[in-house]
Design a protein around this motif. Structure first.
Motif, PDB file in Angstrom:
ATOM      1  N   VAL A 116       0.816  -1.272  -0.033  1.00 54.52           N
ATOM      2  CA  VAL A 116       0.007  -0.129  -0.054  1.00 54.52           C
ATOM      3  C   VAL A 116       0.965   1.303   0.103  1.00 54.52           C
ATOM      4  CG1 VAL A 116      -1.812  -1.116   1.295  1.00 54.52           C
ATOM      5  CG2 VAL A 116       0.010  -0.013   2.544  1.00 54.52           C
ATOM      6  N   LEU A 117       0.383   2.600  -0.493  1.00 51.15           N
ATOM      7  CA  LEU A 117       1.017   3.619  -0.260  1.00 51.15           C
ATOM      8  C   LEU A 117       0.280   4.399   1.097  1.00 51.15           C
ATOM      9  CD1 LEU A 117       1.176   4.901  -3.874  1.00 51.15           C
ATOM     10  CD2 LEU A 117       3.069   3.989  -2.515  1.00 51.15           C
ATOM     11  N   GLU A 137       3.494   8.410   0.297  1.00 59.13           N
ATOM     12  CA  GLU A 137       4.845   7.823   0.392  1.00 59.13           C
ATOM     13  C   GLU A 137       4.772   6.143   0.364  1.00 59.13           C
ATOM     14  OE1 GLU A 137       6.214   9.668   3.924  1.00 59.13           O
ATOM     15  OE2 GLU A 137       4.936   8.396   5.112  1.00 59.13           O
ATOM     16  N   GLY A 138       5.696   5.483   0.135  1.00 57.27           N
ATOM     17  CA  GLY A 138       5.923   4.171   0.449  1.00 57.27           C
ATOM     18  C   GLY A 138       6.527   3.518  -0.743  1.00 57.27           C
ATOM     19  N   ARG A 152      -1.299  -2.076  10.864  1.00 58.49           N
ATOM     20  CA  ARG A 152       0.065  -1.666  11.224  1.00 58.49           C
ATOM     21  C   ARG A 152       0.927  -2.012   9.964  1.00 58.49           C
ATOM     22  NH1 ARG A 152       1.705  -1.120  15.819  1.00 58.49           N
ATOM     23  NH2 ARG A 152       0.056  -2.473  16.798  1.00 58.49           N
ATOM     24  N   LEU A 153       1.680  -1.175   9.521  1.00 55.12           N
ATOM     25  CA  LEU A 153       2.585  -1.158   8.308  1.00 55.12           C
ATOM     26  C   LEU A 153       3.860  -1.183   8.567  1.00 55.12           C
ATOM     27  CD1 LEU A 153       0.834   1.954   6.186  1.00 55.12           C
ATOM     28  CD2 LEU A 153       0.208  -0.498   6.243  1.00 55.12           C
ATOM     29  N   THR A 154       4.780  -1.646   7.481  1.00 53.28           N
ATOM     30  CA  THR A 154       6.082  -1.899   7.832  1.00 53.28           C
ATOM     31  C   THR A 154       6.520  -1.472   6.325  1.00 53.28           C
ATOM     32  OG1 THR A 154       6.189  -4.375   7.070  1.00 53.28           O
ATOM     33  CG2 THR A 154       6.013  -3.765   9.426  1.00 53.28           C
ATOM     34  N   THR A 155       8.045  -0.874   6.446  1.00 51.44           N
ATOM     35  CA  THR A 155       8.555  -0.730   5.165  1.00 51.44           C
ATOM     36  C   THR A 155       8.982  -2.011   4.516  1.00 51.44           C
ATOM     37  OG1 THR A 155      10.728  -0.532   6.197  1.00 51.44           O
ATOM     38  CG2 THR A 155       9.423   1.653   6.019  1.00 51.44           C
ATOM     39  N   MET A 156       9.492  -1.698   3.099  1.00 45.28           N
ATOM     40  CA  MET A 156       9.701  -2.931   2.344  1.00 45.28           C
ATOM     41  C   MET A 156      11.017  -3.497   3.240  1.00 45.28           C
ATOM     42  SD  MET A 156       7.266  -3.283   0.542  1.00 45.28           S
ATOM     43  CE  MET A 156       8.175  -4.465  -0.621  1.00 45.28           C
ATOM     44  N   GLU A 157      11.747  -2.774   3.750  1.00 41.08           N
ATOM     45  CA  GLU A 157      13.012  -3.400   4.267  1.00 41.08           C
ATOM     46  C   GLU A 157      12.794  -3.912   5.703  1.00 41.08           C
ATOM     47  OE1 GLU A 157      13.068   0.180   3.280  1.00 41.08           O
ATOM     48  OE2 GLU A 157      13.770  -0.571   1.228  1.00 41.08           O
TER      49      GLU A 157
END
Length: 158
Positions: A116-117, A137-138, A152-157
Motif C-alpha cells: 500500500v501507499l 509515500e511508500g 500496522r504497516l512496515t517498510t519494504m526493508e
C-alpha cells in the motif's frame, strides 16, 4: 463566497459599492440545507429589502404598528421551533449529500502482506519541497490488521 468573488471580480476596483449588495443578497436568499434565510433562525423573521418597505405593497401596506409588535413577539416565541426544524433539515441534507458522495465509494479490505501507499499529511510533509511535494509515500507492506480498517504497516526493508 462565490457570489462575492464573482461580483468583486466584475467590478475590479469598485468593490466597496458591490459589497453591501452581495452581502444583503446572501442574507435574503434561502439556503438549500435549511430552506430558510440565515436571518430567520436568528431573529425569527425574514429579512426585507429596503425597497420593499419604501414601496407600498400589499404585504407591507396592511401592517399596523401595534399588531406588528405583537406578531414579532409571537414569532420570537416560535424561534426555537424554527431553529429545531432548521437543524433537522440540515441533518437530512447532510445525509443526502453523504449518500450521493458515497455511492461511488468501493470498500476495499486489505490483507496481510498487501502493498500500500500511505497518504502524507500536513504535519509530516517536507516543507522544503513546496507544492511539488509527494502526496503519497511508500510502498509499505501490511504487517497486521489492528482494528476496523486500521493496519500496522512496515517498510519494504522491514
Amino acid at each position: 463566497m462565490e457570489n462575492l468573488k464573482k461580483k468583486l471580480e466584475e467590478r475590479e476596483g469598485k468593490w466597496a459599492e458591490e459589497l453591501s449588495l452581495v452581502l444583503w443578497a446572501d442574507i435574503t436568499t434561502p439556503k438549500v440545507a435549511t430552506r430558510q434565510t440565515p436571518f430567520s433562525p436568528v431573529f425569527g423573521a425574514e429579512a426585507v429589502i429596503p425597497s420593499e418597505v419604501r414601496v407600498s405593497t400589499h404585504m407591507y401596506g396592511c401592517i399596523i404598528e401595534n399588531r406588528n409588535q405583537v406578531e414579532m413577539v409571537s414569532s420570537l416565541d416560535t424561534v426555537d421551533k424554527l431553529r429545531t426544524s432548521a437543524q433537522i433539515r440540515m441533518a437530512s441534507y447532510r445525509q443526502t449529500v453523504a449518500r450521493s458522495y458515497n455511492k461511488n465509494v468501493k470498500v476495499r479490505t486489505l490483507q496481510v502482506r498487501d502493498l500500500v501507499l500511505r497518504k502524507v499529511f500536513q504535519n509530516t510533509k517536507n516543507r522544503q519541497a513546496g507544492k511539488f511535494a509527494y502526496n503519497w509515500e511508500g510502498p509499505y507492506q501490511v504487517e497486521s490488521i489492528v482494528g476496523n480498517e486500521a493496519y500496522r504497516l512496515t517498510t519494504m526493508e522491514g
